[in-house]
Design a protein around this motif. Structure first.
Motif, PDB file in Angstrom:
ATOM      1  N   ASN A 117       0.825  -1.203   0.000  1.00 38.01           N
ATOM      2  CA  ASN A 117       0.000   0.000   0.000  1.00 38.01           C
ATOM      3  C   ASN A 117       0.863   1.260   0.000  1.00 38.01           C
ATOM      4  N   HIS A 118       1.875   1.281   0.853  1.00 39.01           N
ATOM      5  CA  HIS A 118       2.765   2.447   0.903  1.00 39.01           C
ATOM      6  C   HIS A 118       3.569   2.584  -0.384  1.00 39.01           C
ATOM      7  N   LEU A 119       3.853   1.467  -1.027  1.00 37.12           N
ATOM      8  CA  LEU A 119       4.586   1.510  -2.290  1.00 37.12           C
ATOM      9  C   LEU A 119       3.784   2.256  -3.360  1.00 37.12           C
ATOM     10  N   GLY A 120       2.464   2.125  -3.321  1.00 39.42           N
ATOM     11  CA  GLY A 120       1.627   2.890  -4.236  1.00 39.42           C
ATOM     12  C   GLY A 120       1.762   4.386  -4.013  1.00 39.42           C
ATOM     13  N   TRP A 121       1.841   4.794  -2.748  1.00 44.34           N
ATOM     14  CA  TRP A 121       2.034   6.217  -2.446  1.00 44.34           C
ATOM     15  C   TRP A 121       3.423   6.677  -2.879  1.00 44.34           C
ATOM     16  N   MET A 122       4.435   5.818  -2.722  1.00 46.26           N
ATOM     17  CA  MET A 122       5.781   6.203  -3.167  1.00 46.26           C
ATOM     18  C   MET A 122       5.838   6.381  -4.674  1.00 46.26           C
ATOM     19  N   LEU A 123       5.177   5.482  -5.410  1.00 49.40           N
ATOM     20  CA  LEU A 123       5.162   5.609  -6.864  1.00 49.40           C
ATOM     21  C   LEU A 123       4.437   6.876  -7.301  1.00 49.40           C
ATOM     22  N   SER A 124       3.362   7.220  -6.594  1.00 51.36           N
ATOM     23  CA  SER A 124       2.642   8.448  -6.943  1.00 51.36           C
ATOM     24  C   SER A 124       3.473   9.689  -6.619  1.00 51.36           C
ATOM     25  N   SER A 125       4.230   9.640  -5.524  1.00 49.74           N
ATOM     26  CA  SER A 125       5.103  10.783  -5.202  1.00 49.74           C
ATOM     27  C   SER A 125       6.256  10.892  -6.182  1.00 49.74           C
ATOM     28  N   MET A 126       6.664   9.761  -6.752  1.00 53.03           N
ATOM     29  CA  MET A 126       7.764   9.734  -7.713  1.00 53.03           C
ATOM     30  C   MET A 126       7.413  10.472  -8.997  1.00 53.03           C
ATOM     31  N   ILE A 127       6.138  10.544  -9.316  1.00 56.92           N
ATOM     32  CA  ILE A 127       5.705  11.231 -10.537  1.00 56.92           C
ATOM     33  C   ILE A 127       6.047  12.716 -10.480  1.00 56.92           C
ATOM     34  N   PHE A 128       6.035  13.296  -9.289  1.00 52.99           N
ATOM     35  CA  PHE A 128       6.211  14.736  -9.150  1.00 52.99           C
ATOM     36  C   PHE A 128       7.671  15.126  -8.958  1.00 52.99           C
ATOM     37  N   SER A 129       8.385  14.452  -8.068  1.00 50.06           N
ATOM     38  CA  SER A 129       9.791  14.789  -7.861  1.00 50.06           C
ATOM     39  C   SER A 129      10.490  13.651  -7.128  1.00 50.06           C
ATOM     40  N   GLU A 130      11.781  13.567  -7.359  1.00 49.88           N
ATOM     41  CA  GLU A 130      12.574  12.557  -6.672  1.00 49.88           C
ATOM     42  C   GLU A 130      12.695  12.862  -5.192  1.00 49.88           C
ATOM     43  N   THR A 131      12.743  14.135  -4.854  1.00 51.64           N
ATOM     44  CA  THR A 131      12.847  14.525  -3.446  1.00 51.64           C
ATOM     45  C   THR A 131      11.619  14.090  -2.658  1.00 51.64           C
ATOM     46  N   LEU A 132      10.443  14.191  -3.265  1.00 51.91           N
ATOM     47  CA  LEU A 132       9.202  13.855  -2.572  1.00 51.91           C
ATOM     48  C   LEU A 132       9.152  12.382  -2.202  1.00 51.91           C
ATOM     49  N   TRP A 133       9.538  11.492  -3.135  1.00 53.12           N
ATOM     50  CA  TRP A 133       9.473  10.079  -2.788  1.00 53.12           C
ATOM     51  C   TRP A 133      10.578   9.691  -1.807  1.00 53.12           C
ATOM     52  N   LEU A 134      11.706  10.394  -1.843  1.00 52.12           N
ATOM     53  CA  LEU A 134      12.748  10.129  -0.848  1.00 52.12           C
ATOM     54  C   LEU A 134      12.284  10.529   0.554  1.00 52.12           C
ATOM     55  N   ILE A 135      11.566  11.654   0.653  1.00 56.06           N
ATOM     56  CA  ILE A 135      11.007  12.071   1.944  1.00 56.06           C
ATOM     57  C   ILE A 135      10.007  11.033   2.439  1.00 56.06           C
ATOM     58  N   TYR A 136       9.132  10.596   1.536  1.00 60.03           N
ATOM     59  CA  TYR A 136       8.147   9.576   1.920  1.00 60.03           C
ATOM     60  C   TYR A 136       8.853   8.296   2.354  1.00 60.03           C
ATOM     61  N   PHE A 137       9.876   7.893   1.631  1.00 58.60           N
ATOM     62  CA  PHE A 137      10.580   6.657   1.950  1.00 58.60           C
ATOM     63  C   PHE A 137      11.263   6.745   3.312  1.00 58.60           C
ATOM     64  N   LEU A 138      11.857   7.868   3.632  1.00 61.42           N
ATOM     65  CA  LEU A 138      12.525   8.023   4.927  1.00 61.42           C
ATOM     66  C   LEU A 138      11.527   7.954   6.077  1.00 61.42           C
ATOM     67  N   PHE A 139      10.396   8.629   5.935  1.00 63.60           N
ATOM     68  CA  PHE A 139       9.373   8.579   6.977  1.00 63.60           C
ATOM     69  C   PHE A 139       8.805   7.172   7.109  1.00 63.60           C
ATOM     70  N   TYR A 140       8.577   6.513   5.982  1.00 60.80           N
ATOM     71  CA  TYR A 140       8.051   5.141   6.016  1.00 60.80           C
ATOM     72  C   TYR A 140       9.039   4.197   6.681  1.00 60.80           C
ATOM     73  N   SER A 141      10.326   4.344   6.414  1.00 59.40           N
ATOM     74  CA  SER A 141      11.343   3.486   7.022  1.00 59.40           C
ATOM     75  C   SER A 141      11.389   3.687   8.541  1.00 59.40           C
ATOM     76  N   PHE A 142      11.307   4.932   8.967  1.00 59.55           N
ATOM     77  CA  PHE A 142      11.322   5.225  10.406  1.00 59.55           C
ATOM     78  C   PHE A 142      10.115   4.625  11.107  1.00 59.55           C
ATOM     79  N   LEU A 143       8.937   4.769  10.539  1.00 61.35           N
ATOM     80  CA  LEU A 143       7.723   4.248  11.168  1.00 61.35           C
ATOM     81  C   LEU A 143       7.681   2.724  11.119  1.00 61.35           C
TER      82      LEU A 143
END
Length: 343
Positions: free
Chosen positions: A183-209
């Motif tokens: 499920n979170h991977l779907g959000w990462m792919l959607s954030s990837m469409i806009f910018s690389e920085t956005l999906w990296l931010i999402y990935f870091l928060f997801y890894s921490f949680l």
């Protein structure tokens, strides 16, 4: 795991394989990095005390080897027939789809997710954390290099749909975390469409949680939902820590996990993709149901407790780490909302 020098060596090699992949300038170097990463993770998965680990490592090896073989074949075929495909303009679409499919198979994204829950079921919690976080870095980074929007939108919807609905009928915590990762991977792919920085931010928060939740499961050796009944006799601090960590991982405001979803929602709203946004938000709310189901019994059942049994929890380093993580999960959104506009 870290007490064994050979395991530590394999872990370092695994990290080096990922770094080789994301820093390579050629597809051959990318393939070599992926293979180094794969061959170093297989020994980490093996556990003589767990019979399912052998099956899980074999499934993981066959799936990743298939994806690597298709990727290498496609790249070599393109290099050998570069002039021909440039003339008929097939290279830019058809082979990008094949490369994207192999990378999504490696990351466990839908509709190529069939291996991911089964492999997660046979691994320890620490290996699950590696598979859910570090092992996704290289495939996701490569996906950001060769995106096809139509294919990406299909994969995003399938990831969120399958990740939300398939977790409803699961009793194994490992499979629940696997479908949550999809499920979170779907959000990462959607954030990837806009910018690389956005999906990296999402990935870091997801890894921490994910680390905060898996730390709890590993500390108390939780494997199935029915084991959550044992939470009824535990310290209320532990129960609230698990509850808040799961809600934060689900992205419920005002917890920290809502912040990366908030950024993605703002980005999708800016391009007027209301249909996609409605599907993503609605199906993600389903994940909150099987998160709360884990702790529901611990909060609803009556029990007696002794106040003088609580003190030993606070002398444990893991408990102090758990309390710190819980604090950031609860109040991290407020802190990040203050700091983020500055940058």
């Amino acid at each position: 795991m870290f007490k064994n020098p050979s395991k530590l060596l394999f872990l370092v090699t695994l990290m080096m394989g990922t770094l080789i992949t994301i820093s390579s300038t050629s597809w051959l170097g990318i393939w070599m990095g992926l293979e180094i990463n794969l061959l170093s993770f297989i020994p980490l998965m093996m556990n003589p005390n767990n019979l399912l680990s052998t099956e899980a490592s074999l499934k993981y090896f066959l799936t990743q080897a298939l994806a690597s073989s298709v990727l290498l074949f496609t790249v070599l075929f393109l290099m050998m027939n570069k002039e021909f495909f440039s003339q008929i303009n097939l290279k830019s679409y058809f082979f990008n789809i094949i490369i994207l499919s192999t990378l999504m198979l490696k990351s466990g994204a839908a509709p190529f997710h069939f291996w991911f829950p089964e492999v997660m079921e046979g691994l320890s919690w620490l290996n699950n954390l590696i598979l859910m976080t570090w092992q996704k870095i290289a495939p996701l980074m490569l996906i950001s290099y060769c995106m096809e929007m139509n294919f990406m939108f299909i994969s995003i919807i399938l990831c969120i749909l399958i990740g939300g609905l398939s977790g409803l009928n699961q009793t194994s915590l490992r499979k629940i975390m696997a479908y949550s990762s999809i499920n979170h991977l779907g959000w990462m792919l959607s954030s990837m469409i806009f910018s690389e920085t956005l999906w990296l931010i999402y990935f870091l928060f997801y890894s921490f949680l994910s680390f905060s939740v898996i730390l709890l499961f590993n500390m108390f050796n939780f494997n199935h939902i029915n084991q959550a009944f044992s939470l009824t006799k535990m310290n209320p601090v532990i129960k609230f820590s698990m509850f808040f960590s799961l809600l934060s991982l689900g992205g419920l405001p005002p917890f920290l996990g809502f912040f990366p979803k908030w950024l993605v929602i703002q980005s999708i709203s800016s391009i007027n993709q209301t249909f996609l946004l409605a599907i993503m938000v609605t199906l993600t709310l389903i994940t909150l149901f099987f998160y709360t189901r884990i702790c529901f019994s611990a909060f609803m059942m009556n029990y007696s407790e002794m106040l003088w049994n609580y003190s030993f929890y606070y002398k444990n380093f893991n408990m102090m780490l758990l309390l710190t993580i819980t604090f950031f999960s609860m109040f991290g959104l407020i802190l990040v909302s203050i700091i983020y506009p500055i940058f």
